[in-house]
Write an enzyme that holds these catalytic residues in place. Structure first.
Site, PDB file in Angstrom:
ATOM      1  N   ARG A 113      35.053 -14.933 -51.843  1.00 27.24           N
ATOM      2  CA  ARG A 113      35.017 -13.481 -51.702  1.00 27.24           C
ATOM      3  C   ARG A 113      35.880 -12.783 -52.736  1.00 27.24           C
ATOM      4  O   ARG A 113      35.982 -11.570 -52.731  1.00 27.24           O
ATOM      5  CB  ARG A 113      35.552 -13.122 -50.330  1.00 27.24           C
ATOM      6  CG  ARG A 113      34.487 -12.602 -49.406  1.00 27.24           C
ATOM      7  CD  ARG A 113      35.099 -12.570 -48.024  1.00 27.24           C
ATOM      8  NE  ARG A 113      34.502 -11.555 -47.251  1.00 27.24           N
ATOM      9  CZ  ARG A 113      33.841 -11.812 -46.124  1.00 27.24           C
ATOM     10  NH1 ARG A 113      33.688 -13.033 -45.708  1.00 27.24           N
ATOM     11  NH2 ARG A 113      33.344 -10.827 -45.444  1.00 27.24           N
ATOM     12  N   LYS A 161      24.122 -12.221 -43.463  1.00 30.87           N
ATOM     13  CA  LYS A 161      24.493 -13.572 -43.924  1.00 30.87           C
ATOM     14  C   LYS A 161      24.478 -14.556 -42.755  1.00 30.87           C
ATOM     15  O   LYS A 161      23.905 -15.629 -42.839  1.00 30.87           O
ATOM     16  CB  LYS A 161      25.900 -13.562 -44.566  1.00 30.87           C
ATOM     17  CG  LYS A 161      26.023 -12.631 -45.763  1.00 30.87           C
ATOM     18  CD  LYS A 161      27.408 -12.683 -46.390  1.00 30.87           C
ATOM     19  CE  LYS A 161      28.525 -12.206 -45.484  1.00 30.87           C
ATOM     20  NZ  LYS A 161      28.459 -10.755 -45.133  1.00 30.87           N
ATOM     21  N   ARG A 201      25.958  -4.377 -33.328  1.00 29.42           N
ATOM     22  CA  ARG A 201      25.947  -5.847 -33.227  1.00 29.42           C
ATOM     23  C   ARG A 201      26.668  -6.321 -31.976  1.00 29.42           C
ATOM     24  O   ARG A 201      27.691  -5.786 -31.580  1.00 29.42           O
ATOM     25  CB  ARG A 201      26.635  -6.459 -34.446  1.00 29.42           C
ATOM     26  CG  ARG A 201      26.799  -7.977 -34.310  1.00 29.42           C
ATOM     27  CD  ARG A 201      27.175  -8.650 -35.595  1.00 29.42           C
ATOM     28  NE  ARG A 201      28.453  -8.211 -36.103  1.00 29.42           N
ATOM     29  CZ  ARG A 201      28.981  -8.639 -37.238  1.00 29.42           C
ATOM     30  NH1 ARG A 201      28.302  -9.498 -37.978  1.00 29.42           N
ATOM     31  NH2 ARG A 201      30.136  -8.197 -37.635  1.00 29.42           N
TER      32      ARG A 201
HETATM   33  P1  AP5 Z   1      32.985 -12.282 -41.767  1.00 28.31           P
HETATM   34  O1  AP5 Z   1      32.941 -12.762 -40.393  1.00 28.31           O
HETATM   35  O2  AP5 Z   1      32.431 -13.134 -42.846  1.00 28.31           O
HETATM   36  O3  AP5 Z   1      32.302 -10.826 -41.801  1.00 28.31           O
HETATM   37  P2  AP5 Z   1      31.505 -10.008 -42.922  1.00 28.31           P
HETATM   38  O4  AP5 Z   1      31.377 -10.552 -44.272  1.00 28.31           O
HETATM   39  O5  AP5 Z   1      32.125  -8.679 -42.827  1.00 28.31           O
HETATM   40  O6  AP5 Z   1      30.056 -10.106 -42.485  1.00 28.31           O
HETATM   41  P3  AP5 Z   1      29.492  -9.958 -41.055  1.00 28.31           P
HETATM   42  O7  AP5 Z   1      29.661 -11.252 -40.323  1.00 28.31           O
HETATM   43  O8  AP5 Z   1      30.033  -8.723 -40.400  1.00 28.31           O
HETATM   44  O9  AP5 Z   1      27.966  -9.656 -41.378  1.00 28.31           O
HETATM   45  P4  AP5 Z   1      26.752 -10.636 -41.720  1.00 28.31           P
HETATM   46  O10 AP5 Z   1      26.334 -10.421 -43.119  1.00 28.31           O
HETATM   47  O11 AP5 Z   1      27.044 -12.047 -41.282  1.00 28.31           O
HETATM   48  O12 AP5 Z   1      25.634  -9.978 -40.789  1.00 28.31           O
HETATM   49  P5  AP5 Z   1      24.960 -10.508 -39.425  1.00 28.31           P
HETATM   50  O13 AP5 Z   1      24.022 -11.639 -39.716  1.00 28.31           O
HETATM   51  O14 AP5 Z   1      25.994 -10.701 -38.380  1.00 28.31           O
HETATM   52  O15 AP5 Z   1      34.491 -11.908 -42.160  1.00 28.31           O
HETATM   53  C1  AP5 Z   1      35.310 -11.179 -41.268  1.00 28.31           C
HETATM   54  C2  AP5 Z   1      36.700 -10.982 -41.845  1.00 28.31           C
HETATM   55  O16 AP5 Z   1      37.319 -12.264 -42.068  1.00 28.31           O
HETATM   56  C3  AP5 Z   1      36.774 -10.280 -43.217  1.00 28.31           C
HETATM   57  O17 AP5 Z   1      36.751  -8.887 -43.074  1.00 28.31           O
HETATM   58  C4  AP5 Z   1      38.125 -10.812 -43.732  1.00 28.31           C
HETATM   59  O18 AP5 Z   1      39.201 -10.160 -43.137  1.00 28.31           O
HETATM   60  C5  AP5 Z   1      38.117 -12.244 -43.248  1.00 28.31           C
HETATM   61  N1  AP5 Z   1      37.506 -13.160 -44.247  1.00 28.31           N
HETATM   62  C6  AP5 Z   1      36.319 -13.801 -44.134  1.00 28.31           C
HETATM   63  N2  AP5 Z   1      36.062 -14.539 -45.239  1.00 28.31           N
HETATM   64  C7  AP5 Z   1      37.136 -14.358 -46.070  1.00 28.31           C
HETATM   65  C8  AP5 Z   1      37.476 -14.835 -47.367  1.00 28.31           C
HETATM   66  N3  AP5 Z   1      36.673 -15.688 -48.046  1.00 28.31           N
HETATM   67  N4  AP5 Z   1      38.634 -14.419 -47.929  1.00 28.31           N
HETATM   68  C9  AP5 Z   1      39.461 -13.587 -47.270  1.00 28.31           C
HETATM   69  N5  AP5 Z   1      39.214 -13.085 -46.028  1.00 28.31           N
HETATM   70  C10 AP5 Z   1      38.052 -13.471 -45.435  1.00 28.31           C
HETATM   71  O19 AP5 Z   1      24.050  -9.227 -39.069  1.00 28.31           O
HETATM   72  C11 AP5 Z   1      24.635  -8.002 -38.686  1.00 28.31           C
HETATM   73  C12 AP5 Z   1      23.771  -7.311 -37.586  1.00 28.31           C
HETATM   74  O20 AP5 Z   1      22.523  -6.921 -38.141  1.00 28.31           O
HETATM   75  C13 AP5 Z   1      23.452  -8.202 -36.389  1.00 28.31           C
HETATM   76  O21 AP5 Z   1      23.465  -7.399 -35.237  1.00 28.31           O
HETATM   77  C14 AP5 Z   1      22.027  -8.726 -36.669  1.00 28.31           C
HETATM   78  O22 AP5 Z   1      21.309  -8.970 -35.483  1.00 28.31           O
HETATM   79  C15 AP5 Z   1      21.428  -7.557 -37.468  1.00 28.31           C
HETATM   80  N6  AP5 Z   1      20.510  -7.993 -38.532  1.00 28.31           N
HETATM   81  C16 AP5 Z   1      20.696  -9.032 -39.405  1.00 28.31           C
HETATM   82  N7  AP5 Z   1      19.655  -9.111 -40.275  1.00 28.31           N
HETATM   83  C17 AP5 Z   1      18.812  -8.085 -39.959  1.00 28.31           C
HETATM   84  C18 AP5 Z   1      17.567  -7.628 -40.509  1.00 28.31           C
HETATM   85  N8  AP5 Z   1      17.001  -8.233 -41.570  1.00 28.31           N
HETATM   86  N9  AP5 Z   1      16.995  -6.538 -39.945  1.00 28.31           N
HETATM   87  C19 AP5 Z   1      17.582  -5.894 -38.885  1.00 28.31           C
HETATM   88  N10 AP5 Z   1      18.740  -6.291 -38.316  1.00 28.31           N
HETATM   89  C20 AP5 Z   1      19.361  -7.370 -38.847  1.00 28.31           C
HETATM   90 MG    MG Z   2      28.729 -13.057 -40.401  1.00 28.88          MG
END
Ligand code: AP5
Ligand code: MG
Length: 222
Positions: A90, A16, A129
């Site tokens: 969420r 995302k 990551r």
């Molecule tokens: P948040 O920061 O939103 O984390 P998340 O949803 O767990 O998602 P991530 O940021 O971990 O993953 P992403 O999908 O953004 O992936 P990314 O692009 O980084 O939330 C964190 C916490 O905050 C929650 O657990 C909760 O406690 C709280 N929170 C947040 N929103 C909330 C809400 N609305 N209500 C309540 N609590 C809330 O990519 C991941 C990795 O993969 C990177 O290393 C990237 O380089 C790699 N990558 C990405 N795309 C590809 C691809 N296509 N191929 C290969 N590698 C890739």
């Molecule tokens: Mg994220």
């Protein structure tokens, strides 16, 4: 041209944040990343940050009442010409709050973009990551920086998120399946859901999202 009001949905690690960075550049949208905002509150030790910390570090969701007002205020302050929400809504309660807010403002959602990936892919991605304090993202194996642990874009040190330990990743996935996955049906029933295969290459996912948004804009003008 009609404004774009977008939601990014999907499991942790589906990409995302990665796609959000590209879409922000493409369309100049106000980016509202809930996780980033909560982490900033944690860093600056605001009351909200202190209350959110325990939930985040455990891989649980922060309670709705804390998150909803934070995001709704941001939409009003920064998102008047269009927005890109990453990590909100969420829960069904958060989705209802957003629906009500948009109705109140006389605006409508353009689409809910679901970037999906299976649990084993997520585990692998999040374990490797790294990011800098400006949110630039890397992966030690799939997208390494030119110099180890240094951001290519701003020279800042890279760090690993506290919730990217394997046990916490598993907990976040369980939380996602239980509390956030129902939003797939929520937005599908309302005709807003668009699905993307997050296991594809980043550029392919990005191209696919852009093509979908171009079609939606064309349809709006017909
Ligand atoms: P948040 O920061 O939103 O984390 P998340 O949803 O767990 O998602 P991530 O940021 O971990 O993953 P992403 O999908 O953004 O992936 P990314 O692009 O980084 O939330 C964190 C916490 O905050 C929650 O657990 C909760 O406690 C709280 N929170 C947040 N929103 C909330 C809400 N609305 N209500 C309540 N609590 C809330 O990519 C991941 C990795 O993969 C990177 O290393 C990237 O380089 C790699 N990558 C990405 N795309 C590809 C691809 N296509 N191929 C290969 N590698 C890739
Ligand atoms: Mg994220």
């Amino acid at each position: 041209m009609a404004e774009l009001n977008l939601i990014l949905l999907g499991p942790p690690g589906a990409g995302k944040g990665t796609q959000a960075a590209r879409l922000r550049e493409d369309f100049g949208l106000a980016y509202i990343g809930t996780g980033d905002l909560l982490r900033e509150h944690k860093e600056s030790k605001t009351e909200l940050g202190q209350r959110a910390q325990e939930y985040m570090d455990n891989g649980d969701l922060v309670p709705d009442d804390l998150v909803i007002s934070m995001i709704i205020d941001k939409i009003e302050e920064e998102g008047e010409d269009g927005f890109l929400l990453d990590g909100f809504p969420r829960t069904v309660g958060q989705a209802d709050a957003l629906t009500e807010e948009l109705e109140k403002l006389g605006r409508r959602l353009t689409a809910a973009l679901l970037v999906d990936a299976p649990d084993e892919v997520v585990l692998q991605r999040l374990s490797g990551r790294r990011q800098c304090s400006n949110g630039h993202l890397y992966h030690v194996e799939f997208d390494p920086p030119k110099h180890e642990d240094v951001c290519d874009q701003d020279g800042k040190p890279l760090f690993r998120r506290k919730d990217d330990e394997p046990d916490t990743i598993r907990k976040r996935l369980a939380t996602y399946h239980k509390q956030t996955e129902p939003l797939r049906d929520y937005y599908e029933e309302r005709g807003y859901l668009r699905r993307f295969d997050g296991t594809r290459d980043k550029t392919e996912v990005h191209d696919h999202i852009r093509a979908t948004l171009a079609t939606l804009r064309l349809e709006e003008r017909l």
